[in-house]
Design an enzyme around this catalytic site. Sequence first.
Site, mmCIF file in Angstrom:
data_model
loop_
_atom_site.group_PDB
_atom_site.id
_atom_site.type_symbol
_atom_site.label_atom_id
_atom_site.label_comp_id
_atom_site.label_asym_id
_atom_site.label_seq_id
_atom_site.Cartn_x
_atom_site.Cartn_y
_atom_site.Cartn_z
ATOM 1 N N LYS A 40 1.947 -23.101 39.193
ATOM 2 C CA LYS A 40 0.647 -22.761 39.766
ATOM 3 C C LYS A 40 -0.291 -23.916 39.511
ATOM 4 O O LYS A 40 -0.148 -24.645 38.519
ATOM 5 C CB LYS A 40 0.073 -21.498 39.120
ATOM 6 C CG LYS A 40 -0.963 -20.814 39.971
ATOM 7 C CD LYS A 40 -0.303 -20.067 41.106
ATOM 8 C CE LYS A 40 -1.275 -19.418 42.041
ATOM 9 N NZ LYS A 40 -0.607 -18.489 42.955
HETATM 10 P P1 NAD Z 1 -8.684 -15.781 50.235
HETATM 11 O O1 NAD Z 1 -9.483 -16.816 49.558
HETATM 12 O O2 NAD Z 1 -8.238 -15.982 51.640
HETATM 13 O O3 NAD Z 1 -9.491 -14.376 50.210
HETATM 14 C C1 NAD Z 1 -9.980 -13.796 49.030
HETATM 15 C C2 NAD Z 1 -10.803 -12.565 49.418
HETATM 16 O O4 NAD Z 1 -11.212 -11.896 48.229
HETATM 17 C C3 NAD Z 1 -12.080 -12.897 50.195
HETATM 18 O O5 NAD Z 1 -12.308 -11.874 51.159
HETATM 19 C C4 NAD Z 1 -13.167 -12.835 49.119
HETATM 20 O O6 NAD Z 1 -14.440 -12.502 49.649
HETATM 21 C C5 NAD Z 1 -12.627 -11.705 48.254
HETATM 22 N N1 NAD Z 1 -13.111 -11.714 46.887
HETATM 23 C C6 NAD Z 1 -13.217 -12.792 46.051
HETATM 24 N N2 NAD Z 1 -13.712 -12.398 44.864
HETATM 25 C C7 NAD Z 1 -13.900 -11.049 44.954
HETATM 26 C C8 NAD Z 1 -14.386 -10.054 44.067
HETATM 27 N N3 NAD Z 1 -14.779 -10.376 42.837
HETATM 28 N N4 NAD Z 1 -14.416 -8.769 44.491
HETATM 29 C C9 NAD Z 1 -14.009 -8.449 45.742
HETATM 30 N N5 NAD Z 1 -13.556 -9.320 46.633
HETATM 31 C C10 NAD Z 1 -13.493 -10.610 46.240
HETATM 32 O O7 NAD Z 1 -7.446 -15.476 49.262
HETATM 33 P P2 NAD Z 1 -6.001 -14.917 49.640
HETATM 34 O O8 NAD Z 1 -5.117 -16.059 49.966
HETATM 35 O O9 NAD Z 1 -6.151 -13.793 50.607
HETATM 36 O O10 NAD Z 1 -5.524 -14.379 48.211
HETATM 37 C C11 NAD Z 1 -5.909 -13.089 47.729
HETATM 38 C C12 NAD Z 1 -5.001 -12.706 46.569
HETATM 39 O O11 NAD Z 1 -3.633 -12.715 47.016
HETATM 40 C C13 NAD Z 1 -5.045 -13.654 45.360
HETATM 41 O O12 NAD Z 1 -4.844 -12.886 44.187
HETATM 42 C C14 NAD Z 1 -3.856 -14.559 45.596
HETATM 43 O O13 NAD Z 1 -3.368 -15.126 44.386
HETATM 44 C C15 NAD Z 1 -2.864 -13.580 46.189
HETATM 45 N N6 NAD Z 1 -1.798 -14.204 47.001
HETATM 46 C C16 NAD Z 1 -2.070 -14.952 48.112
HETATM 47 C C17 NAD Z 1 -1.018 -15.460 48.873
HETATM 48 C C18 NAD Z 1 -1.249 -16.249 50.146
HETATM 49 O O14 NAD Z 1 -0.261 -16.574 50.813
HETATM 50 N N7 NAD Z 1 -2.474 -16.545 50.542
HETATM 51 C C19 NAD Z 1 0.303 -15.234 48.494
HETATM 52 C C20 NAD Z 1 0.541 -14.482 47.354
HETATM 53 C C21 NAD Z 1 -0.518 -13.966 46.630
#
Ligand code: NAD
Length: 415
Positions: free
Chosen positions: A107
């Site tokens: 990571k």
């Molecule tokens: P992103 O940046 O596209 O979106 C994050 C979202 O969470 C946004 O809508 C933001 O407004 C919201 N957010 C941020 N802080 C917040 C809070 N305190 N309370 C409520 N909402 C909040 O991120 P993403 O890529 O969608 O990732 C989201 C989660 O999924 C993370 O935990 C990430 O590690 C995990 N993840 C992502 C992927 C991927 O392919 N993008 C893969 C596996 C896991």
Amino acid sequence: MLATPEMSTYDEVNLFFDTAADRLGLNNGLREMLKRPWRELQVQIPVRMDDGQVKVFSGFRVHNGARGPYKGGLRYHSDADLEEVRALASLMTWKNVLMDLPYSGAKGGVQVDPWQLSMGELNRPTRRYTQNIIHLIAPNRDIPAPDMGTNAQTMAWMMDAYGQVNGHSPAIVTGKPVEKGGSLGRESSTGRGVSYLLQEAAKDMDMDLQGARVVVQGFGNVGSWSARLIQQLGCRVIGVSGVDGGVYNAGGLDIARLQDYQKMTGGVTGFTGGEAISNRELLELECEVLVPAAVDNVITTDNVDYIKARLVLEAANHPITPEVDRILSEGGVTILPDILVNAEGVIVSYFEWTQNIQEFHWEEGRVNEKLRKVLLRAYQEVRMRAMNEQITHREASFEIGVQRVARSVELRGFL
Ligand code: NAD
């Protein structure tokens, strides 16, 4: 070790690891080796901002595991620190191996609020970060991907910065734009996998998805795709939220309209297709399914008593503390853990990496079909182990992961 309120996310992930290691009877040497990071790097990232000032950000990359090249995302967030990145690298290790991918875990993180920066102010630290970790990454060594706060554009910049030194190397990162060698289906993959798993879990729990109420916290890449594809299953997505708050509509939100609204305004608040709601109220809504898809540690002992869902799909990494995991599981809530539910991004990343190595492109139908196969095979393995050993899905997932990495260490003859 018991869960305590002072524990860091890394300690909490290790608690899940320890439970698995105890049940598998791992010896102390192997346990220490698998639990502690293999390698950690912290770098300084000085950047000239648009107004001429120089700011210095901190960046991290952590490696873990013994199964192949390191693989894991890069997160841009103001709270990113070494402890968090360590925890996320550990989760990646168990996730990659649970999906039986030929990868170890990694990571990265940069402590920066990406939502406050211009495109130039994002491009420059991305290049500097890539240069600073360049001796640790390579297509057969460590392959970064997007995570929270980063996206396909970030990966294109990383590929370019790496390519300036090493020549054209699309396999150095995954989650790239399709025009730069990205895979079709990568962007929607995590949300798509969440909808596949919801269908399987609903069958096993005898839950009718027609009209079922679903709440999604987070409306970024993972949350918005999950909401859209879950709605296509016939569910009512009654609430979603972003960092500034959420919206609620008992009859179901119009997710396509909400996505358009977010594109225009940058958030979901103020959307007229529902009423405004806080993030806390959102988590406490009466619903059948809850999908935390934002940040870690959002369901804690402070709000666990108000959680009403029967099924929790952990699309975000580590949204639930170990104590909450125990309380909800004992209360009869089924929790599908992060290392199973959000593994799709890395599955399609693996497909992208193999396409890049072969200099070949798959059609989207092939990507989605293979994704479904890999994910549902893992789900069935977890489900059978949980049933046979009378343990939770999380315990079963960690057991499978830890057992496979331990076997790999033995076969390599490390010990
Ligand atoms: P992103 O940046 O596209 O979106 C994050 C979202 O969470 C946004 O809508 C933001 O407004 C919201 N957010 C941020 N802080 C917040 C809070 N305190 N309370 C409520 N909402 C909040 O991120 P993403 O890529 O969608 O990732 C989201 C989660 O999924 C993370 O935990 C990430 O590690 C995990 N993840 C992502 C992927 C991927 O392919 N993008 C893969 C596996 C896991």
